[in-house]
Scaffold this active site. Structure first.
Site, PDB file in Angstrom:
ATOM      1  N   ASP A 208      -1.086  -5.031 -18.241  1.00 19.16           N
ATOM      2  CA  ASP A 208      -1.674  -6.328 -17.929  1.00 19.16           C
ATOM      3  C   ASP A 208      -2.731  -6.256 -16.836  1.00 19.16           C
ATOM      4  O   ASP A 208      -3.341  -7.262 -16.501  1.00 19.16           O
ATOM      5  CB  ASP A 208      -0.569  -7.332 -17.526  1.00 19.16           C
ATOM      6  CG  ASP A 208      -0.124  -8.168 -18.718  1.00 19.16           C
ATOM      7  OD1 ASP A 208      -0.800  -8.128 -19.752  1.00 19.16           O
ATOM      8  OD2 ASP A 208       0.895  -8.873 -18.604  1.00 19.16           O
ATOM      9  N   ASP A 400      11.093  -2.339 -18.869  1.00 18.39           N
ATOM     10  CA  ASP A 400      10.173  -2.564 -17.759  1.00 18.39           C
ATOM     11  C   ASP A 400       9.642  -1.190 -17.373  1.00 18.39           C
ATOM     12  O   ASP A 400      10.316  -0.176 -17.581  1.00 18.39           O
ATOM     13  CB  ASP A 400      10.925  -3.154 -16.560  1.00 18.39           C
ATOM     14  CG  ASP A 400      11.375  -4.578 -16.825  1.00 18.39           C
ATOM     15  OD1 ASP A 400      11.014  -5.117 -17.880  1.00 18.39           O
ATOM     16  OD2 ASP A 400      12.084  -5.134 -15.971  1.00 18.39           O
ATOM     17  N   ASP A 558      13.715 -13.878 -20.713  1.00 21.44           N
ATOM     18  CA  ASP A 558      14.825 -13.174 -21.363  1.00 21.44           C
ATOM     19  C   ASP A 558      15.962 -14.098 -21.796  1.00 21.44           C
ATOM     20  O   ASP A 558      16.330 -14.139 -22.966  1.00 21.44           O
ATOM     21  CB  ASP A 558      15.329 -12.023 -20.491  1.00 21.44           C
ATOM     22  CG  ASP A 558      15.432 -12.382 -19.034  1.00 21.44           C
ATOM     23  OD1 ASP A 558      15.292 -13.572 -18.711  1.00 21.44           O
ATOM     24  OD2 ASP A 558      15.661 -11.494 -18.207  1.00 21.44           O
TER      25      ASP A 558
END
Ligand SMILES: O=c1ccn([C@@H]2O[C@H](COP(=O)(O)OP(=O)(O)O[C@H]3O[C@H](CO)[C@@H](O)[C@H](O)[C@H]3O)[C@@H](O)[C@H]2O)c(=O)[nH]1
Ligand SMILES: [Mn+2]
Length: 906
Positions: A208, A400, A558
């Site tokens: 990102d 992650d 989530d």
């Protein structure tokens, strides 16, 4: 607890002996834990408390050869009656006790401060209710253990090929500074080296930040991986993240290990050091290269571009940010980093044919300031679409960037649940617990959160299944597409996937479980199609982020994504492995940790006030599953009552005596019974969950700290959102460690002040001060107090001390570096008590000298007691943090009313 020492030994043995290739799962009863001493203790607990629950199913399967010829790929264990029955009975008895207590309070509505009495009864009702929400879903814990041998037997073919389904692995990263590149690359290396057929999985990295440095780091990864991956496979290396491996493993020596292994090890280690050096230099290299190209090719006055090694301008963000090339504003990029061709010449000495790497893809979705990018959920959805076009694997697993695969068998373990004959097809996702390897040995801020991961989630596994917790979760692709599970007879697909025809085709292929065996050719049309599905506007007018993919408009994608999937009738599975599947980093700095909690608890509240409210949404949710979601979304509210009670000690400043509840002695007895019961339930939970008292205790402490800081802030955020429609900002958790020092835990001692910490400081001061005053009172009045008064005062003091003990980790935190010597805190506390005590005595003696009236106006100890009266922990929404065993006891908080009666009743 994950102490490096035993883990190191375990890894060493594995590396040297090369014998453990099955992740240590031969004995299914050893399925929980993280190595070393902890495992021994836990495996003992397993054998003692868990018994097989699927013997009949297994027998039937063997007899019939299986309903559709598919094997059983996991085993189920239930709690032994000897622990389950007392556990359930205690919950029931406590429920009755809490109700009786509540009735008793209502009938004895005697107080001279009626508003406080009313508030405390309301609090009582809330604590009782939220305890139930937390407790009921834990009625029937079930443990499921993957059977890796069975999977191997049925899916790995004798000719070396495999029938295993495809997996697309997603890694998200947002910032090359806060999320150090070395961690991200280690995570990717552990994925590339996982034990899974290389042609059956691919790794997609979402960046990102749009920075060239990440792309070039991936190019370096591919180079190093051609050595690392075969090395791992050849010697059964664990873990397969090189940084952790080289840190944990004692370098092998000839004599202890084979010469071949020692030589390979040395070679790979040297290459790894080179690789790290190249990573370190990347920033410099890119700078220098760009300077040269800019001098040669950029006309005077034009923006200074950032240049790639091939002499092209980088389409993403530039070192000198400029229009269309800055963070938050750049075009979309999709690049297959390795294609299929790999430089096979680099591993001549490994005598293995296994030189291929899985496909590695770099994706940086388009950023445009006019669009909401929906944080991590937006990034994951972009990966979902790109992967649909490229590999369209049936299964997806996301990590992650700071979480690596710690057990190379983990992907296979998850697949066991997806392919199992019984519930496999109806299983939407398999969630693993989160484990961390950077947490301080005493886990000061409850980062391990074992009570949640090993208790609450295991309990949900006995219902519809665990909730989705963010990282380390394997999904069935079609479940993410908003399609109903097979047992609900899916109807026509009505969801809107956007206007990419290849993408829509890929959805029907996914439903028919057709994976593309021939990878598409990466011609210009195809590349522009991939770039199209990562444009900022692609989601417009589609169901992405609503009913399709990871859900938007919330700080925690989530929980809500899992909720939507459960609501459609899918089930989910929880998978723990003896040798932890994945491992990551957690914030060990208090402020960083609390910011994380604000996001989680804020996200929970956002979910409650959305159309995904558990009371309204999710048609096919099972009742207790619904209760657990309700619990996960409302728990932060509890903190408001806790904060109120914890601040009660300031009442000692008020000269009037306060009576909230009488008669006092009976009240305290009831209270103690309820408190005792909650800990007995907690004790049984500790047993079956296989966690330690320390885990339980840390959980209690951190819940108290959060309740006086992060949770109330989340409630405020929510109130603001309701008024202004602005959600919580996703603040990426900093994974940077303080690099100026050798101390691995330096972050622990970095105090960063934020306004959020003020209420906790206030609570701490109020309680410490109150203890001091109580001591002063004792000096002044000891001679005139009756025995009953002394007992009451002592009880009050006890409650007060209890709060202080709960806030101990906070006190250490605000001491910063001084906390390295906790003795300083003890001395400091003693001085403060003395200070307040002396002041009190002095004021009192002066006052009585004037008035000659020594009677105390009000009991400090009692007030102090109020403080102590805290309710305890609640559930953490996203689990990550919370505890859950027993939660709110109406009891505890009720203790806050102690002041009322202390000296007046009876
Ligand atoms: O705009 C964003 C923001 C975040 N991320 C990624 O999201 C992940 C999680 O972010 P982090 O700041 O590390 O959050 P944590 O609190 O550590 O993460 C926990 O909480 C998140 C939900 O709040 C879950 O998504 C995570 O999986 C879970 O580990 C990281 O890989 C980030 O790179 C993005 O890709 N884009
Ligand atoms: Mn994280």
């Amino acid at each position: 607890m994950a102490s490096p020492a035993p883990a190191a030994t375990g890894a060493d043995v594995r590396a040297v002996s090369s014998t453990v290739g099955d992740g240590g799962l031969a004995d299914p009863l050893l399925a929980v834990g993280n190595g070393g001493a902890a495992t021994k203790q836990e495996s003992g607990a397993e054998g003692k408390y868990w018994v097989p629950a699927d013997e009949a199913e297994r027998r039937a399967a063997t007899e019939s050869g299986g309903e559709d010829g598919r094997p059983l790929l996991f085993r189920k264990y239930k709690l032994r009656g000897a622990i389950l029955h007392p556990y359930r009975a205690l919950i029931f008895v406590r429920l009755i006790a809490v109700l009786l207590f509540f009735v008793w309070r209502i009938r004895h509505n005697k107080s001279n401060v009626m508003w406080f009495w009313t508030l405390s009864v309301a609090g009582d009702a809330w604590f009782g209710f939220s305890w139930l929400l937390n407790q009921l879903p834990k009625f029937n814990p079930i443990k499921s253990i993957p059977d890796l041998c069975a999977l191997k037997l049925h899916y790995d073919l004798p000719d070396g090929t495999s029938k295993l389904p495809g997996i697309d692995v997603f890694v998200t990263t947002a910032d090359p500074i806060n999320e150090p590149i070395l961690y991200t690359m280690n995570s990717i290396l552990s994925i590339l080296a996982a034990d899974y057929p290389v042609d059956r999985f691919a790794c997609y990295v979402s960046d990102d930040s749009g920075a060239l440095i990440l792309y070039e780091a991936l190019v370096e990864v591919v180079k190093f991986a051609t050595l690392w991956v075969p090395f791992c496979h050849k010697h059964c290396i664990e873990p397969r993240a090189p940084e952790s491996y080289f840190e944990l493993v004692v370098p092998p020596r000839i004599g202890r290990a084979s010469e071949e292994f020692v030589n390979d090890y040395k070679r790979v280690q040297m290459d790894y050091d080179d690789f790290k050096m190249r990573l370190n230099k990347l920033s410099d290299t890119i700078h220098k290269r760009s300077d040269v190209y800019n001098r040669m090719r950029t006309p005077e006055g034009d923006a200074q571009a950032t240049w790639m090694a091939n002499g092209m301008q980088w389409p993403g963000t530039w070192i000198d940010p400029t229009e269309n090339h800055r963070k938050g504003e750049h075009t979309g990029i999709v690049k297959v980093v390795n294609g299929s061709e790999v430089d096979a010449n680099r591993n001549p000495s490994f005598n293995t044919t296994d030189v291929c790497l899985p496909m590695l893809v770099y994706v940086s979705r388009e950023k445009n300031p006019n669009y909401d990018h929906n944080k991590k959920a937006g990034a994951l959805n972009a990966l979902l679409r790109v992967s649909a076009l490229l590999s369209n694997a049936q299964l997806i697993i996301n990590f992650d960037c700071d979480h690596y695969i710690n057990n190379s068998q983990a992907l296979r373990a998850a697949v066991c649940f997806m392919l199992d004959q019984r519930e496999g097809d109806n299983t939407a996702f398999v969630q693993f617990p989160q484990r961390f390897d950077n947490v301080d040995p005493t886990d000061r801020y409850g980062n391990h959160n074992r009570v949640f991961f090993d208790g609450t989630m295991l309990a949900l596994n006995g219902l519809q299944g665990p909730s989705y917790l963010g990282t380390g979760c394997m999904f069935r692709r079609i479940a993410l597409y908003g399609i109903d599970p097979p047992h609900c007879r899916p109807g026509n697909i009505t969801a809107k996937y956007g206007n990419s025809t290849p993408l829509i085709d890929s959805v029907s292929k996914a439903i028919k479980q057709e994976s593309s065996t021939t990878p598409p050719s990466l011609d210009d049309t195809f590349v522009s199609e991939m770039e199209m599905v990562v444009t900022a506007s692609y989601d417009n007018g589609t169901d992405w982020g609503k009913g399709v993919g990871y859900i938007y408009d919330i700080a925690t994608e989530d929980i809500v994504t899992g909720f939507r999937i459960h609501g459609q009738g899918w089930r989910t599975m929880y998978c723990t492995m003896e040798h932890d599947a994945f491992c990551g980093t957690a914030p060990i700095n208090l402020t960083e940790r609390l910011h994380q909690i604000v996001r989680w608890s804020g996200g929970s509240l956002e979910m409650f006030f959305s159309h995904n409210n558990p009371l309204l949404g999710g048609q096919r949710l099972q009742l207790l599953q619904r209760v657990s979601y309700l619990n996960m979304t409302v728990y932060p509210v509890t903190s408001l009552f806790i904060l109120l009670y914890a601040l009660c000690p300031v009442m000692w400043l008020v000269p009037d005596e306060i009576h909230i509840q009488r008669p006092f002695t009976r009240y305290v007895v009831y209270l103690l019974i309820i408190i005792l019961m909650i800990h007995m339930i907690g004790w049984l939970e500790i047993k079956w969950a296989g966690v330690t008292w320390m885990d339980y205790w840390r959980n209690e402490q951190f819940f108290m700290i959060g309740s006086t800081s992060a949770y109330p802030i989340a409630v405020l955020h929510m109130a603001k959102r309701l008024l202004t429609k602005k959600g919580i900002h996703f603040r990426v958790t900093s994974k940077q460690t303080n690099s100026n020092t050798d101390d691995k835990f330096a972050d622990l001692y970095e105090m960063q002040w934020t306004p959020m910490l003020i209420p906790t400081v206030f609570v701490l001061v109020a309680n410490v001060g109150a203890i001091g005053v109580a001591m002063g009172k004792a000096v002044v009045y000891m001679a005139v107090w009756t025995a009953a008064k002394k007992v009451h005062a002592a009880l009050g003091l006890l409650f007060n001390v209890w709060i202080m003990v709960l806030l101990y980790p906070f006190a250490l935190a605000i001491m910063g570096r001084w906390a390295k010597r906790p003795i300083i805190l003890v001395v400091l506390l003693a001085a403060v008590f003395l200070f307040f005590g002396v002041i009190y005595v002095k004021v009192k003696v002066d006052a009585s000298a004037e008035t000659n009236q020594p009677q105390p106006k009000k009991s400090t100890a009692a007030v102090v007691a109020a403080a102590a009266a805290l309710p305890r922990r609640t559930e953490h929404p996203k689990a990550l943090l919370l505890s859950d065993t027993t939660r709110h006891q109406a009891a505890w908080w009720t203790a806050s009313e102690v002041p009322s009666g202390l000296y007046n009743d009876e």
